[in-house]
Each structure stands twice: as structure tokens, then as C-alpha cells.
Design an enzyme around this catalytic site. Sequence first.
Site, PDB file in Angstrom:
ATOM      1  N   ARG A 164      25.363  13.281  36.435  1.00 22.54           N
ATOM      2  CA  ARG A 164      25.462  14.670  36.908  1.00 22.54           C
ATOM      3  C   ARG A 164      25.395  14.740  38.432  1.00 22.54           C
ATOM      4  NH1 ARG A 164      26.720  13.938  32.758  1.00 22.54           N
ATOM      5  NH2 ARG A 164      26.108  14.832  30.759  1.00 22.54           N
ATOM      6  N   SER A 238      23.182  23.612  29.808  1.00 18.74           N
ATOM      7  CA  SER A 238      21.993  22.782  29.992  1.00 18.74           C
ATOM      8  C   SER A 238      21.387  23.033  31.369  1.00 18.74           C
ATOM      9  CB  SER A 238      22.348  21.303  29.850  1.00 18.74           C
ATOM     10  OG  SER A 238      22.871  21.036  28.562  1.00 18.74           O
ATOM     11  N   GLU A 334      19.761  20.810  36.458  1.00 14.52           N
ATOM     12  CA  GLU A 334      21.204  20.583  36.681  1.00 14.52           C
ATOM     13  C   GLU A 334      21.758  21.731  37.503  1.00 14.52           C
ATOM     14  OE1 GLU A 334      24.041  19.703  33.692  1.00 14.52           O
ATOM     15  OE2 GLU A 334      22.660  18.518  32.486  1.00 14.52           O
TER      16      GLU A 334
END
Length: 338
Positions: A164, A238, A334
Site C-alpha cells: 500500500r 479498508s 491506509e
Amino acid sequence: MQIQSNFSLRHFNTFGLESVASFFAEVSSVEELTEILVDPVWRQSSKFILGGGSNVLFTQNVDALVIHPAIKGIDKINEDEHSIRLKVGAGESWHDFVMHCVEHNYGGVENLSLIPGTVGAAPMQNIGAYGVEIKDVVESVEAVSISEGRKRIFSNAECEFGYRESIFKKALKNQYVVTGVTFVLNKKPVINIGYGDVQKTLAEMNVSEPTIKDVSQAVIAIRRSKLPDPAQIGNAGSFFKNPEIPLEQYNSLKNAFPDMPGYPVSETMIKVPAGWLIEQAGWKGYRQGAIGVHEKQALVLVNYGGGNGNDIRELASTIQGSVEVKYGIRLTPEVNFV
């Protein structure tokens, strides 16, 4: 190209949070983007690049020129018997691009179906799901420097992709606007169904020899069953990364919490599902007024309507502290806070 002042960003973020941009411009070509970046009136102004808004949490108004890349197009560069190269505009919907590939039997992105956001934002975050990350199919990323308005092509290696992560979130954060991405896709797809949920869903669909369309449909079904539709309940998918911890630490935790799942990422590191940690800490389904934790997926923080970004940020911080106290693991968001 029109530059608007005091522009509401509520419909430009999937949390559906109210935030007002001092100025807002939608650009539909590299030329329009370059024009505004080198314009003497705007050159010294603070700038904020906003794609699909699916990975951002607004906690305040944005005192800057917000630039929304709306560069479209899916263009074939070349192909051979085995693969095809496509250049895709940053403003294209990621899911629409995946559906284009599935329709034409171009393999490599079907496991990334139904991920919200734009193609331009995808490499910045190195989006991933069900055993696939975008770094697996990206050949290069075209971007324009914000300070000089110059175009640059970043190779896959130069993007410095990580979990990520990419160079656009680290060393070059807020320095470039992604305008296009070139993908290399497989015309003889290799099916990736290593994840148990995908295998289970395909079995429920009575599919024994899946195509990429079958895999895509299975992934879509899984995501719809677990994740709220941002059009119905504000969210950014998420909220936290799945933490990676040393094997020794994982084994120690496993002794204390025998049910703790873990997936090896190397010989010395184990990935632990953040959603499991949050759920076990008692947060699944938690609600405080207009915000909360989704009842089906603890990894998703939600705005039920009229929520405040600072309240979501505080909830996230409280969850981080709760998980750290119980497991000694610090969760990393995130989502980008603005």
C-alpha cells in the site's frame, strides 16, 4: 477549464464528508493540467490533487487549489500473442477499467474488481486484493511535476512499490500528478484463486474451471457481502493496513491468542489481518452518533450521514490504542488524513 471558488467536496469523497475547497479545477487533459500548473496566477498557490476521493478523510476545509484529474481514455499501445499494453487515463474509474479488461479477456486485474477510486490513484496506493497488487501489472506511470509542470515517465521499479505504498506517498509525496498508467496484461490469463474466500465463492457458484470473468464475479460478490456501498453508507473501504510483524512476535501472540490468523510474507515476517484484531478488541458494529465501525467488517469505519471527519479520526486513534494495548501491534491507517 473553469476554476471555481468555495467549492464543496462532499460529492468528491466516498466518506461523504463536507469540506470546502478555496478553489477547484477539473482538468481533462495533460495540456490543461500543465496550463494551470505553470500559470503565474496559480503557480505559487498551494495545491491538492483529488482523484476519486476513496482514500481520503477530510477533517477540515482545504485552503488550496484542488485539482481533480478527469483525463480519460483506454488506448492500446501494442500487443502480441501473449500480452497487450494499454495506456489508461488517470481519470478513468478503476472498476470500469477492470470490467473493460474482463470483457476482452485481458488477465491480471480481475482480482481487483469493485475497488473504488480512479486509475490515477491506484499506483499511488499500490492497491491490492485477493493475492494481487497493481504493481504486478503496471509497466510505467506518467506524471506531471506540480512545481514545474514537466511530464515524467516512472518505470515500475522507479515507482518503488510496497505494501500500500509507492514513491508518490513517500519521497515524492505531493510533488506529482499522475496523468496516465501503462499496463501489461495477459491475453492467456493465469487464474489466481489462492484466497479461500474466492475458492469458496466459486464453489458456491458451481464453477470448477474458472475464467477471469468468474473470478471477477466471485470477488464482486465477496466485496458486496462484506463492504458497504459508499453510495449508501459513507466509507473509504479498508481504513487500516494489515500489519506485518516479526515471526517471533507472532508466535508469542499465537501462544496467548491461539485463534489469531497469520500469513507469511517472508521467512521472518507474518501479516496479521487488521480486521480480526479490531473485531477481537470489541469494535465491530460500534456506533457513536453518525459514525462507527461497520457491522459486517471491522476494518471499515463509516459515516452514516452527517458525520464529522475529526470524529472519525478520533475513533480511529482510539481503535489504534485499544489494539496496541491488547496485542502490542500499532495499526497504520491506509486512509490519508487532510
